[in-house]
Design an enzyme around this catalytic site. Structure first.
Site, mmCIF file in Angstrom:
data_model
loop_
_atom_site.group_PDB
_atom_site.id
_atom_site.type_symbol
_atom_site.label_atom_id
_atom_site.label_comp_id
_atom_site.label_asym_id
_atom_site.label_seq_id
_atom_site.Cartn_x
_atom_site.Cartn_y
_atom_site.Cartn_z
ATOM 1 N N HIS A 231 -2.284 -3.099 -6.518
ATOM 2 C CA HIS A 231 -2.836 -2.709 -5.224
ATOM 3 C C HIS A 231 -4.357 -2.764 -5.214
ATOM 4 C CE1 HIS A 231 -3.587 0.549 -2.015
ATOM 5 N NE2 HIS A 231 -3.403 -0.612 -1.439
ATOM 6 N N GLU B 225 -4.824 -0.170 -8.342
ATOM 7 C CA GLU B 225 -3.718 0.658 -8.818
ATOM 8 C C GLU B 225 -2.619 -0.278 -9.322
ATOM 9 O OE1 GLU B 225 -4.119 4.553 -5.906
ATOM 10 O OE2 GLU B 225 -3.379 2.685 -5.055
ATOM 11 N N ASN C 259 -4.413 6.035 -1.350
ATOM 12 C CA ASN C 259 -3.956 6.140 0.037
ATOM 13 C C ASN C 259 -3.318 7.490 0.324
ATOM 14 O OD1 ASN C 259 -4.920 3.651 0.634
ATOM 15 N ND2 ASN C 259 -2.945 2.626 0.764
ATOM 16 N N SER D 146 0.820 -1.207 0.000
ATOM 17 C CA SER D 146 0.000 0.000 0.000
ATOM 18 C C SER D 146 0.851 1.252 0.000
ATOM 19 C CB SER D 146 -0.846 0.057 1.269
ATOM 20 O OG SER D 146 -1.525 -1.125 1.465
HETATM 21 N N1 CAA Z 1 -15.646 -9.739 1.516
HETATM 22 C C1 CAA Z 1 -16.469 -10.087 0.495
HETATM 23 N N2 CAA Z 1 -17.640 -9.462 0.251
HETATM 24 C C2 CAA Z 1 -18.007 -8.498 1.110
HETATM 25 C C3 CAA Z 1 -17.212 -8.100 2.205
HETATM 26 C C4 CAA Z 1 -15.981 -8.784 2.391
HETATM 27 N N3 CAA Z 1 -15.139 -8.475 3.396
HETATM 28 N N4 CAA Z 1 -17.855 -7.104 2.869
HETATM 29 C C5 CAA Z 1 -19.000 -6.874 2.210
HETATM 30 N N5 CAA Z 1 -19.098 -7.715 1.156
HETATM 31 C C6 CAA Z 1 -20.173 -7.766 0.156
HETATM 32 C C7 CAA Z 1 -21.454 -8.272 0.750
HETATM 33 O O1 CAA Z 1 -21.523 -9.697 0.701
HETATM 34 C C8 CAA Z 1 -22.473 -7.636 -0.163
HETATM 35 O O2 CAA Z 1 -22.522 -8.372 -1.385
HETATM 36 P P1 CAA Z 1 -23.872 -8.463 -2.263
HETATM 37 O O3 CAA Z 1 -24.285 -7.057 -2.575
HETATM 38 O O4 CAA Z 1 -23.438 -9.262 -3.460
HETATM 39 O O5 CAA Z 1 -24.879 -9.187 -1.407
HETATM 40 C C9 CAA Z 1 -21.862 -6.260 -0.489
HETATM 41 O O6 CAA Z 1 -20.462 -6.425 -0.248
HETATM 42 C C10 CAA Z 1 -22.384 -5.159 0.395
HETATM 43 O O7 CAA Z 1 -22.167 -5.522 1.749
HETATM 44 P P2 CAA Z 1 -23.137 -5.157 2.961
HETATM 45 O O8 CAA Z 1 -24.545 -5.070 2.462
HETATM 46 O O9 CAA Z 1 -22.858 -6.104 4.087
HETATM 47 O O10 CAA Z 1 -22.607 -3.762 3.510
HETATM 48 P P3 CAA Z 1 -22.505 -2.344 2.861
HETATM 49 O O11 CAA Z 1 -23.424 -2.120 1.713
HETATM 50 O O12 CAA Z 1 -22.566 -1.451 4.034
HETATM 51 O O13 CAA Z 1 -21.015 -2.325 2.264
HETATM 52 C C11 CAA Z 1 -18.670 -2.067 2.392
HETATM 53 C C12 CAA Z 1 -19.903 -2.673 3.043
HETATM 54 C C13 CAA Z 1 -18.466 -2.703 1.011
HETATM 55 C C14 CAA Z 1 -17.500 -2.414 3.292
HETATM 56 C C15 CAA Z 1 -18.882 -0.521 2.252
HETATM 57 O O14 CAA Z 1 -19.210 0.017 3.506
HETATM 58 C C16 CAA Z 1 -17.640 0.200 1.721
HETATM 59 O O15 CAA Z 1 -17.349 0.196 0.537
HETATM 60 N N6 CAA Z 1 -16.889 0.858 2.645
HETATM 61 C C17 CAA Z 1 -15.691 1.636 2.282
HETATM 62 C C18 CAA Z 1 -14.522 0.723 2.115
HETATM 63 C C19 CAA Z 1 -13.269 1.475 1.717
HETATM 64 O O16 CAA Z 1 -13.179 2.687 1.684
HETATM 65 N N7 CAA Z 1 -12.212 0.695 1.418
HETATM 66 C C20 CAA Z 1 -10.919 1.217 1.060
HETATM 67 C C21 CAA Z 1 -10.005 1.096 2.237
HETATM 68 S S1 CAA Z 1 -8.386 1.632 1.840
HETATM 69 C C22 CAA Z 1 -7.656 0.295 1.208
HETATM 70 O O17 CAA Z 1 -8.144 -0.770 1.183
HETATM 71 C C23 CAA Z 1 -6.306 0.500 0.704
HETATM 72 C C24 CAA Z 1 -5.226 0.052 1.584
HETATM 73 O O18 CAA Z 1 -4.131 -0.063 1.113
HETATM 74 C C25 CAA Z 1 -5.416 -0.195 3.031
#
Ligand code: CAA
Length: 285
Positions: A142, A154, A192, A121
Site C-alpha cells: 500500500h 504498508e 488509513n 487501501s
Molecule cells: N507526483 C510526483 N511528484 C510530486 C507530486 C505528484 N503528484 N506532487 C508533488 N510532487 C513533488 C514535487 O515535484 C516536488 O518535488 P521536488 O522537491 O523534487 O521538486 C515535491 O513533491 C514537493 O512538491 P510541491 O513543492 O509542489 O508541494 P508541497 O511541498 O506543498 O508538497 C505534497 C505537496 C507532497 C502533496 C504535500 O502537501 C503532502 O505531503 N501532503 C500530504 C499528502 C498525504 O497526506 N498523503 C496521504 C494521503 S492518504 C493515502 O494516500 C492513502 C490512501 O490509501 C488513499
C-alpha cells in the site's frame, strides 16, 4: 536473502497506479504498465511525461535521464503482457469483485514464482488472495499519494502469505527509498485507520456549515503544522476513492466515525471527484 525483483507490472493507471509506475521507473526497474481503458492508458503515459518533465524543469533530472526513465516503461492494454513480471502490483479502483477478477486472471498469466500484490487501501487482502490458486504468494503493498514523494509503504501480510514473499517485498520497498511496515489484514491498516475518521469529520464540519473550507484547512495546516488541510487532502486522494475507503471501513467496523458524510456521495455522483476531475472541495485549473 531476499530475491531481487527486476521486472514489475502495474495494473490500473489512475492516480495511484500512475504514481506507482513512476516510483518503479525512477528507481531503475523495468515496468509493464497495463490499463484496459484506452483513454486511461493515454492519461497514464501523459502523467509520466508530465511528472518527469516537471523534474527536468526543476533541474532534478536531465533530459537524457528522463528519456531513459520513460524508456523503462512499456505501456500495454492486456494483462497477458505481464507474463514475464517478477511482481505485479494491482491498483484498480477499490471494488472487491473487480480486484478478485483481476487476481483470478493474473494467477494463470504470471510465472508460478511471481508475487501478486494489491495496493488496496481498505479491502480485505485475504478475500482478494483467495481468487487465486496460490494465496501464499499474495501480499498487500500500500503506497501513499503522491507515491513518488511519500517515503512509506504498508506491507500487508495475510494469515497465509509466505515469509519469503514479505521479505522480498520489504527489500524492494527499501530499494525504492520507502520505509516498509508489515501489518495484518485489517481495514485501513495503520495509516488509513487513523486518517479517515479525521478526514470524514472535516467533511461533516464543512457540510454542517460549522466552518468554511478555507478555515477548516487553515486550522490543520497552519494551526497544526500538517502539510495540507483535510479538504485539500480529500481532493488529492480523490473523493470517489475516499468514499469507497470510508464505506468499507464503516461496513467492517460499524463505527459512526467512518460513516461517509452524505455530501461526499452527492459530490461524487455529481462528478466532483477532486483534483482528478478538476473540482472537489476546491477548483483546479
Ligand atoms: N507526483 C510526483 N511528484 C510530486 C507530486 C505528484 N503528484 N506532487 C508533488 N510532487 C513533488 C514535487 O515535484 C516536488 O518535488 P521536488 O522537491 O523534487 O521538486 C515535491 O513533491 C514537493 O512538491 P510541491 O513543492 O509542489 O508541494 P508541497 O511541498 O506543498 O508538497 C505534497 C505537496 C507532497 C502533496 C504535500 O502537501 C503532502 O505531503 N501532503 C500530504 C499528502 C498525504 O497526506 N498523503 C496521504 C494521503 S492518504 C493515502 O494516500 C492513502 C490512501 O490509501 C488513499
Amino acid at each position: 536473502m531476499a530475491r531481487e525483483l527486476s521486472t514489475i507490472g502495474v495494473v490500473g493507471l489512475g492516480t495511484m497506479g500512475a504514481g506507482i509506475v513512476e516510483v518503479f521507473a525512477r528507481n531503475g526497474l523495468d515496468v509493464v504498465a497495463v490499463e484496459a481503458d484506452p483513454a486511461g492508458l493515454e492519461r497514464g503515459k501523459g502523467h509520466l511525461e508530465h511528472s518527469t518533465g516537471r523534474a527536468v524543469a526543476r533541474g532534478k533530472l536531465s533530459e537524457a535521464e528522463q528519456a531513459e526513465l520513460i524508456g523503462r516503461v512499456r505501456f500495454a492494454s492486456s494483462l497477458e503482457d505481464l507474463a514475464d513480471c517478477d511482481l505485479v502490483v494491482e491498483a484498480v479502483p477499490e471494488q472487491l469483485n473487480l480486484k478478485r477478477e483481476i487476481f483470478g486472471k493474473l494467477d494463470s498469466i504470471v510465472r508460478a514464482d511471481a508475487i501478486l500484490a494489491t495496493n488496496t487501501s481498505s479491502l480485505s487482502v485475504t478475500e482478494i488472495s483467495v481468487a487465486t490458486h496460490n494465496p501464499r504468494r499474495v501480499v498487500g503493498l500500500h503506497f501513499f499519494n503522491p507515491a513518488p514523494v511519500l517515503k512509506f509503504v504498508e506491507v500487508i501480510r495475510t494469515v497465509v502469505t509466505e515469509d519469503d514473499v514479505v521479505d522480498d517485498v520489504k527489500a524492494l520497498a527499501a530499494r525504492l527509498g520507502k520505509m516498509p511496515v508489515v501489518v495484518g489484514d485489517k481495514a485501513g491498516f495503520i495509516a488509513n485507520a487513523l486518517l479517515f475518521g479525521y478526514l470524514n469529520h472535516a467533511v461533516s464540519m464543512f457540510e454542517s456549515r460549522y466552518a468554511t473550507r478555507e478555515d477548516i484547512d487553515a486550522a490543520m495546516q497552519l494551526g497544526c503544522g500538517l502539510p495540507m488541510g483535510p479538504l485539500a487532502l480529500m481532493d488529492l486522494i480523490g473523493l470517489d476513492t475516499a468514499y469507497e475507503i470510508l464505506d468499507t471501513m464503516y461496513k467492517q467496523g460499524r463505527d459512526r466515525l467512518h460513516a461517509p458524510s452524505p455530501i461526499l456521495k452527492q459530490m461524487v455522483t455529481a462528478g466532483l471527484k477532486g483534483r482528478k476531475s478538476g473540482q472537489g472541495f476546491y477548483k483546479y485549473a
